[in-house]
Design a protein around this motif. Structure first.
Motif, PDB file in Angstrom:
ATOM      1  N   GLN A 148       0.754  -1.511   0.340  1.00  0.00           N
ATOM      2  CA  GLN A 148      -0.223  -0.418  -0.114  1.00  0.00           C
ATOM      3  C   GLN A 148       0.612   1.514  -0.055  1.00  0.00           C
ATOM      4  OE1 GLN A 148      -2.707   0.199   2.997  1.00  0.00           O
ATOM      5  NE2 GLN A 148      -3.493   1.969   2.544  1.00  0.00           N
ATOM      6  N   GLN A 149       2.246   1.029   0.897  1.00  0.00           N
ATOM      7  CA  GLN A 149       2.845   2.461   0.742  1.00  0.00           C
ATOM      8  C   GLN A 149       3.090   2.602  -0.577  1.00  0.00           C
ATOM      9  OE1 GLN A 149       2.625   3.874   3.894  1.00  0.00           O
ATOM     10  NE2 GLN A 149       3.327   6.156   2.609  1.00  0.00           N
ATOM     11  N   CYS A 150       3.453   1.654  -0.836  1.00  0.00           N
ATOM     12  CA  CYS A 150       4.332   1.624  -2.621  1.00  0.00           C
ATOM     13  C   CYS A 150       3.497   2.118  -3.602  1.00  0.00           C
ATOM     14  CB  CYS A 150       5.233   0.056  -3.024  1.00  0.00           C
ATOM     15  SG  CYS A 150       6.788   0.170  -3.217  1.00  0.00           S
ATOM     16  N   GLN A 151       2.575   1.467  -3.611  1.00  0.00           N
ATOM     17  CA  GLN A 151       1.822   2.464  -4.098  1.00  0.00           C
ATOM     18  C   GLN A 151       1.686   4.380  -4.017  1.00  0.00           C
ATOM     19  OE1 GLN A 151      -2.244   0.865  -3.912  1.00  0.00           O
ATOM     20  NE2 GLN A 151      -1.063  -1.541  -4.462  1.00  0.00           N
ATOM     21  N   GLU A 152       2.233   4.326  -3.354  1.00  0.00           N
ATOM     22  CA  GLU A 152       1.713   5.839  -2.341  1.00  0.00           C
ATOM     23  C   GLU A 152       3.081   6.386  -3.400  1.00  0.00           C
ATOM     24  OE1 GLU A 152       1.522   6.786   0.980  1.00  0.00           O
ATOM     25  OE2 GLU A 152      -0.593   5.020   0.965  1.00  0.00           O
ATOM     26  N   LEU A 153       4.259   5.800  -3.651  1.00  0.00           N
ATOM     27  CA  LEU A 153       5.250   6.309  -3.861  1.00  0.00           C
ATOM     28  C   LEU A 153       5.247   6.617  -5.965  1.00  0.00           C
ATOM     29  CD1 LEU A 153       7.832   5.383  -1.034  1.00  0.00           C
ATOM     30  CD2 LEU A 153       7.753   7.909  -2.224  1.00  0.00           C
ATOM     31  N   PRO A 154       6.408   6.869  -6.519  1.00  0.00           N
ATOM     32  CA  PRO A 154       6.439   6.833  -7.964  1.00  0.00           C
ATOM     33  C   PRO A 154       6.852   5.353  -7.661  1.00  0.00           C
ATOM     34  CG  PRO A 154       7.088   8.627  -7.224  1.00  0.00           C
ATOM     35  CD  PRO A 154       7.174   8.024  -5.930  1.00  0.00           C
ATOM     36  N   SER A 155       6.827   4.401  -9.020  1.00  0.00           N
ATOM     37  CA  SER A 155       7.121   2.880  -8.397  1.00  0.00           C
ATOM     38  C   SER A 155       7.771   3.106  -9.789  1.00  0.00           C
ATOM     39  CB  SER A 155       5.469   2.055  -9.283  1.00  0.00           C
ATOM     40  OG  SER A 155       6.385   0.846  -9.416  1.00  0.00           O
ATOM     41  N   ILE A 156       9.214   2.263  -9.556  1.00  0.00           N
ATOM     42  CA  ILE A 156      10.254   2.537 -10.568  1.00  0.00           C
ATOM     43  C   ILE A 156      10.356   0.698 -10.951  1.00  0.00           C
ATOM     44  CG2 ILE A 156      12.665   2.320 -11.019  1.00  0.00           C
ATOM     45  CD1 ILE A 156      12.477   4.671  -9.035  1.00  0.00           C
ATOM     46  N   SER A 157      10.085   0.680 -11.957  1.00  0.00           N
ATOM     47  CA  SER A 157      10.675  -1.337 -12.364  1.00  0.00           C
ATOM     48  C   SER A 157      11.904  -1.605 -12.354  1.00  0.00           C
ATOM     49  CB  SER A 157      10.421  -1.393 -14.630  1.00  0.00           C
ATOM     50  OG  SER A 157      11.790  -0.540 -14.576  1.00  0.00           O
ATOM     51  N   PHE A 158      11.476  -2.985 -11.831  1.00  0.00           N
ATOM     52  CA  PHE A 158      12.416  -3.346 -11.834  1.00  0.00           C
ATOM     53  C   PHE A 158      13.853  -3.427 -12.885  1.00  0.00           C
ATOM     54  CE2 PHE A 158      15.322  -7.666 -11.003  1.00  0.00           C
ATOM     55  CZ  PHE A 158      15.640  -7.618  -9.885  1.00  0.00           C
ATOM     56  N   GLU A 159      13.286  -3.364 -13.847  1.00  0.00           N
ATOM     57  CA  GLU A 159      14.384  -3.578 -15.097  1.00  0.00           C
ATOM     58  C   GLU A 159      14.912  -2.783 -15.182  1.00  0.00           C
ATOM     59  OE1 GLU A 159      11.635  -4.269 -15.166  1.00  0.00           O
ATOM     60  OE2 GLU A 159      11.159  -6.430 -15.613  1.00  0.00           O
ATOM     61  N   SER A 160      14.573  -1.564 -14.914  1.00  0.00           N
ATOM     62  CA  SER A 160      14.524  -0.048 -14.864  1.00  0.00           C
ATOM     63  C   SER A 160      16.492  -0.020 -13.932  1.00  0.00           C
ATOM     64  CB  SER A 160      14.071   1.146 -14.762  1.00  0.00           C
ATOM     65  OG  SER A 160      13.578   1.344 -15.843  1.00  0.00           O
ATOM     66  N   ILE A 161      15.703  -0.695 -13.201  1.00  0.00           N
ATOM     67  CA  ILE A 161      16.789  -0.187 -11.475  1.00  0.00           C
ATOM     68  C   ILE A 161      17.955  -1.082 -12.257  1.00  0.00           C
ATOM     69  CG2 ILE A 161      17.201  -1.062  -9.097  1.00  0.00           C
ATOM     70  CD1 ILE A 161      14.411  -0.285  -8.596  1.00  0.00           C
ATOM     71  N   THR A 162      18.141  -2.439 -12.686  1.00  0.00           N
ATOM     72  CA  THR A 162      18.671  -3.625 -12.558  1.00  0.00           C
ATOM     73  C   THR A 162      19.373  -2.730 -13.838  1.00  0.00           C
ATOM     74  OG1 THR A 162      17.656  -5.298 -12.302  1.00  0.00           O
ATOM     75  CG2 THR A 162      19.065  -5.307 -13.804  1.00  0.00           C
ATOM     76  N   ALA A 163      19.191  -1.706 -14.855  1.00  0.00           N
ATOM     77  CA  ALA A 163      19.946  -1.900 -16.224  1.00  0.00           C
ATOM     78  C   ALA A 163      20.793  -0.314 -15.117  1.00  0.00           C
ATOM     79  CB  ALA A 163      18.780  -0.709 -17.028  1.00  0.00           C
ATOM     80  N   SER A 164      20.405   0.710 -14.090  1.00  0.00           N
ATOM     81  CA  SER A 164      20.989   1.547 -13.920  1.00  0.00           C
ATOM     82  C   SER A 164      21.871   1.349 -13.200  1.00  0.00           C
ATOM     83  CB  SER A 164      19.840   2.567 -12.893  1.00  0.00           C
ATOM     84  OG  SER A 164      19.694   1.926 -11.481  1.00  0.00           O
ATOM     85  N   THR A 165      21.897   0.118 -12.072  1.00  0.00           N
ATOM     86  CA  THR A 165      23.142  -0.353 -11.201  1.00  0.00           C
ATOM     87  C   THR A 165      24.087  -1.258 -12.274  1.00  0.00           C
ATOM     88  OG1 THR A 165      22.063  -2.203 -10.925  1.00  0.00           O
ATOM     89  CG2 THR A 165      21.854  -0.036  -9.662  1.00  0.00           C
ATOM     90  N   SER A 166      24.164  -1.649 -13.479  1.00  0.00           N
ATOM     91  CA  SER A 166      24.470  -2.677 -14.387  1.00  0.00           C
ATOM     92  C   SER A 166      24.813  -3.545 -14.162  1.00  0.00           C
ATOM     93  CB  SER A 166      25.917  -2.084 -14.614  1.00  0.00           C
ATOM     94  OG  SER A 166      25.925  -1.011 -14.853  1.00  0.00           O
ATOM     95  N   GLY A 167      23.171  -4.576 -13.347  1.00  0.00           N
ATOM     96  CA  GLY A 167      23.032  -5.875 -12.824  1.00  0.00           C
ATOM     97  C   GLY A 167      23.759  -6.146 -11.797  1.00  0.00           C
ATOM     98  N   PHE A 168      23.295  -4.871 -10.335  1.00  0.00           N
ATOM     99  CA  PHE A 168      24.018  -5.015  -9.305  1.00  0.00           C
ATOM    100  C   PHE A 168      25.701  -5.477  -9.302  1.00  0.00           C
ATOM    101  CE2 PHE A 168      18.842  -5.657  -8.913  1.00  0.00           C
ATOM    102  CZ  PHE A 168      18.795  -4.209  -8.180  1.00  0.00           C
ATOM    103  N   SER A 169      25.779  -4.238 -10.166  1.00  0.00           N
ATOM    104  CA  SER A 169      27.841  -4.389 -10.167  1.00  0.00           C
ATOM    105  C   SER A 169      28.461  -4.598  -9.134  1.00  0.00           C
ATOM    106  CB  SER A 169      28.607  -4.261 -11.477  1.00  0.00           C
ATOM    107  OG  SER A 169      28.269  -2.876 -11.659  1.00  0.00           O
ATOM    108  N   ASN A 170      29.779  -5.089  -8.615  1.00  0.00           N
ATOM    109  CA  ASN A 170      30.345  -4.529  -7.648  1.00  0.00           C
ATOM    110  C   ASN A 170      31.046  -3.244  -7.641  1.00  0.00           C
ATOM    111  OD1 ASN A 170      29.485  -7.049  -5.924  1.00  0.00           O
ATOM    112  ND2 ASN A 170      31.591  -8.143  -6.886  1.00  0.00           N
ATOM    113  N   GLU A 171      31.421  -2.683  -8.938  1.00  0.00           N
ATOM    114  CA  GLU A 171      31.350  -1.009  -9.328  1.00  0.00           C
ATOM    115  C   GLU A 171      31.018  -0.638  -8.796  1.00  0.00           C
ATOM    116  OE1 GLU A 171      31.792  -4.117 -11.647  1.00  0.00           O
ATOM    117  OE2 GLU A 171      33.580  -4.539 -11.905  1.00  0.00           O
TER     118      GLU A 171
END
Length: 826
Positions: free
Chosen positions: A489-512
């Motif tokens: 419910q709380q997450c619906q009150e915030l902007p929802s960011i897709s998991f794909e966008s987050i994965t791409a933004s972090t280079s697949g959660f890379s250690n770098e």
């Protein structure tokens, strides 16, 4: 040679004349005067006296104002009811030795008008803002004894107990007219140690009695060591004074032209007077707003109601909206009834009211030393309506109508209202019915919860289908009750960011891209498709603690908005993935600079002071000004993030708790936090409150000043902790030795002294001895030391040098090497 000598004399005379012009005079002697356009300036160039015209007025008045700042703030006016009509005014010493204001060079429009020993007088404007008339070596008259509307540090204004002559402040008529207005402020000779504001002769507001530290009728008034405000009862002189003891001139109290008593503090960075406190500011603060036996409560609006056992005096709608007649007792007391009334009558009793601004017109029994004696005194007198036993004052008893009662949201005192026994019995029966209903409701609720738990999977499928959402896989080994419902419910009150966008933004959660890791899980730097840099907090699948933190972060920080709190930009729930996305802080956390020998020099004194003030403002927002009242519970250098301009932002709300507005403290069996920052009562007993955060702030403040970490610091010679070391140097008046050597040469000694003073007050052993964050900000922004000497802090949090700081802990799991020790001072 003669010409050369004459030239030398001329040059010397010119230099003397120029020197005299460069240093404005601060006094007048017999035969001297200043014309309109000329000034007297105090020796330290703090205050200035001259002619002025207020606002749009053309009239000319003699006044005193600040020379060094805020020249439009007039503090005292001489001829306030006798203005000079044009620029022909002159201030001089008259033929009889009095100070006079003249018009057209000869007509006296105002005079100090005191009896003098001779006509040989001098007038001097002091650096306190006091204008003093000296005659034959004695002070014959001074402006501090004849105030207008402003109360300055150093003033002793009060009441002569022999003559009942009362020095009062009187407001201006309007913002453009300094003439005597409708409002006045001072002590009431009939009401002992209370300050009143009157409108004409009618009380408008009162402070409540003085208890030696604060006026008990002022909600959230800070103790004397903040303002230096004191009451002195000089019995030998039969005078009673109120006065400031603050050493600088950055504070003032003023009675405004519209009847508000306001405390303001000068903020040098903004060149503006900051209003710190003002009353009356709500309808409930107006004197006797709800009439006799009525009480006023500030909620969304000011609301009047009758005290328990009382009913409105007149049952009509007009009276209910105006409350001019107040309330009357519903049932007579036993002691008021005649024996002929018949029937058994229950004994009178007392009903406890909490958080009360005690009524006016009480009697004080100085010889009664405890609450039981106070109760007995009231019980034996049938005319006694109520009693209260107040710390610092003693026994107060009301034998007259109870007037001007305000129920505070915090602070206040307990008052015991005398009622007929039947009124108390009614309450007992009603309470019994309410308890029975609540018990039944709880049984029913637990039954429903049990059924819901038995059918939780079916209910979850049903709810999600009703919402039109896909069903997330359920891991039966997870505590999904923590991450369902509230989080979705709380997450619906915030902007929802897709998991794909987050994965791409972090280079697949890379250690770098890994920039940190805590109890919640790893934190990555990411760049969203639009180019915005973010910090991505990913719930660690192996962290049981992280589920609770995730829930807290969503529920709390999503509702908070403040420049000194890190901002939550969005969230993502994807299967078992739980992710929070924050604004990115390019300078990481405070500890990466503060405790790094190569980087700490980048935090100069000005930056550190701004960081301290920013953290204080963020905490004040959490404790008092936010939509929720929040205790952080894990304030430390690692949880203070720095933006590109080194502005601080409080982060990591995984351990925070919402506090009820009526709560003073709470208790927990599971103590969480970080070594070195926890208050004694929290570490040892699990008791936490906003003062727990104040303690953590005090430790953090001392770390910022010293550049040393409290949890690992031990002085080589004395083997004391950082807090003990700070107190030792403070007590020896050697504060600069405590300052980080990397910035010691550029540090302001005055500000450093203020910071160490504030830090030691914040880490006092007892929570009640610590200031609130509002008081901390006042001390920091005014740049003054508190008048209260901090006591030596005896509590230290010891740890093994092999321990890390990142792990919140449970006291039940501590080993001998991780113990918390209470050190008793010698």
């Amino acid at each position: 040679m003669a010409y050369q000598f004459m030239g030398f004399v001329f040059l010397l005379s010119l230099l003397i004349a120029m020197a005299s012009l460069s240093h404005a005079k601060d006094c007048l002697e017999v035969g001297q005067s200043i014309n309109d356009g000329e000034r007297l300036i105090s020796a330290g160039e703090i205050f200035e006296l001259g002619f002025f015209s207020p606002g749009s007025s053309k009239n000319r008045y003699v006044g005193i104002w600040y020379h060094s700042f805020s020249t439009d703030t007039v503090l005292w006016v001489a001829n306030r009811d006798a203005p000079v009509a044009d620029a022909s005014g002159r201030l001089a010493i008259g033929s009889d030795g009095n100070l006079v204001v003249l018009q057209d060079g000869c007509t006296i429009v105002w005079s100090s008008n005191v009896s003098l020993k001779s006509n040989q007088s001098t007038v001097q404007l002091l650096d306190t803002g006091n204008l003093v008339l000296n005659n034959s070596g004695d002070v014959a008259w001074q402006s501090f004894d004849n105030p207008t509307d402003t109360y300055l540090p150093g003033m002793k204004v009060g009441l002569d107990l022999d003559t009942n002559v009362n020095q009062v402040f009187r407001s201006w008529k309007s913002k453009d007219d300094p003439g005597v207005g409708s409002y006045s402020m001072g002590m009431d000779p009939k009401r002992s140690t209370q300050i009143f504001v009157w409108e004409g002769t009618k009380p408008r507001w009162r402070s409540g009695r003085w208890n030696g530290q604060v006026f008990i009728g002022i909600q959230n008034m800070v103790p004397t060591y903040i303002y230096g405000f004191k009451l002195s009862n000089l019995e030998d002189e039969q005078k009673m004074y109120y006065y400031f003891t603050v050493s600088n001139n950055s504070q003032r109290w003023v009675l405004t032209w519209d009847g508000i008593e306001e405390h303001t503090i000068w903020k040098g960075d903004t060149k503006f007077w900051h209003s710190d406190w003002a009353q009356p500011s709500t309808a409930c603060e107006l004197y006797n707003r709800c009439g006799s036996y009525g009480s006023c409560t500030d909620e969304n609006t000011s609301t009047c109601s009758c005290l328990k056992g009382y009913v409105p005096a007149v049952e009509d709608e007009w009276n209910r909206s105006n409350w001019t007649r107040g309330c009357v007792r519903r049932t007579r007391l036993q002691c008021e009834r005649n024996s002929s009334d018949g029937g058994s009558v229950e004994a009178d009793g007392f009903w406890k009211m909490e958080r009360v601004k005690l009524p006016d017109l009480s009697d004080w029994y100085s010889d009664i030393g405890d609450e039981d004696g106070c109760r007995a005194t009231c019980s034996m007198n049938c005319s006694c309506k109520a009693y209260a036993f107040v710390g610092g004052i003693g026994c107060l008893v009301w034998g007259v109508d109870l007037v001007d009662i305000h129920v505070f949201s915090s602070d206040g005192n307990d008052m015991y209202l005398r009622l007929a026994g039947s009124e108390l019995e009614t309450e007992t029966k009603t309470s019994g019915h309410v308890i029975a209903i609540l018990v039944s409701a709880l049984v029913l609720a637990f039954g429903c919860i049990y059924l819901a738990w038995k059918c939780k999977k079916r209910l979850r499928v049903f709810i999600i289908r009703r919402r039109g959402q896909r069903i997330l896989p359920v891991n039966p080994n997870r505590d999904e009750d923590l991450i369902e419902g509230a989080e979705d419910q709380q997450c619906q009150e915030l902007p929802s960011i897709s998991f794909e966008s987050i994965t791409a933004s972090t280079s697949g959660f890379s250690n770098e891209n890994l920039i940190g890791e805590g109890g919640f899980g790893p934190v990555y730097k990411g760049t969203l498709p639009g180019g915005q840099e973010v910090a991505v907090k990913r719930l660690s699948r192996g962290s049981g603690q992280g589920h609770t933190e995730f829930k807290n972060e969503l529920i709390l920080i999503a509702r908070l908005q403040h420049r000194n709190l890190v901002r939550l930009l969005g969230c993502c729930i994807h299967g078992e993935e739980k992710i929070l996305v924050y604004e990115y802080m390019p300078n990481r956390s405070l500890n990466t600079f503060l405790f790094d020998p190569q980087k700490k020099g980048l935090l100069d004194w000005k930056t550190r002071y701004n960081i301290i003030e920013g953290i204080a403002r963020g905490l004040l927002y959490l404790h008092r000004d936010s939509r929720l009242r929040i205790i952080h519970r894990d304030l430390k250098a690692a949880n203070i993030l720095l933006d590109k301009d080194m502005n601080p932002k409080i982060s990591d709300f995984g351990m925070a708790r919402i506090f009820g507005s009526d709560d003073n403290e709470s208790n927990t069996k599971r103590v969480v936090g970080t070594y070195g920052y926890m208050s004694p009562e929290y570490a040892m007993q699990g008791i936490f409150s906003i003062k727990s955060d104040v303690y953590s702030f005090g430790v953090l403040l001392l770390e910022i000043v010293s550049g040393r970490k409290n949890s690992i610091f031990t002085h080589q010679e004395s083997s004391v902790s950082l807090l003990g070391y700070a107190w030792r140097l403070w007590n020896a008046d050697n504060v600069m030795e405590f300052v980080d050597p990397a910035i010691r040469d550029s540090c302001s000694q005055k500000q450093a002294s203020t910071c160490v003073n504030v830090g030691l007050l914040c880490v006092q052993n007892h929570a009640n001895d610590r200031p609130s964050m509002s008081s901390v900000i006042i001390m920091l922004e005014s740049g003054t030391d508190a008048n209260s000497q901090p006591r030596q802090p005896t509590f230290t949090a010891e740890r093994s040098p092999h321990d890390t700081e990142s792990s919140p802990y449970d006291l039940r799991l501590l080993s001998a090497n991780n113990s918390i020790t209470l050190v008793t001072g010698r």
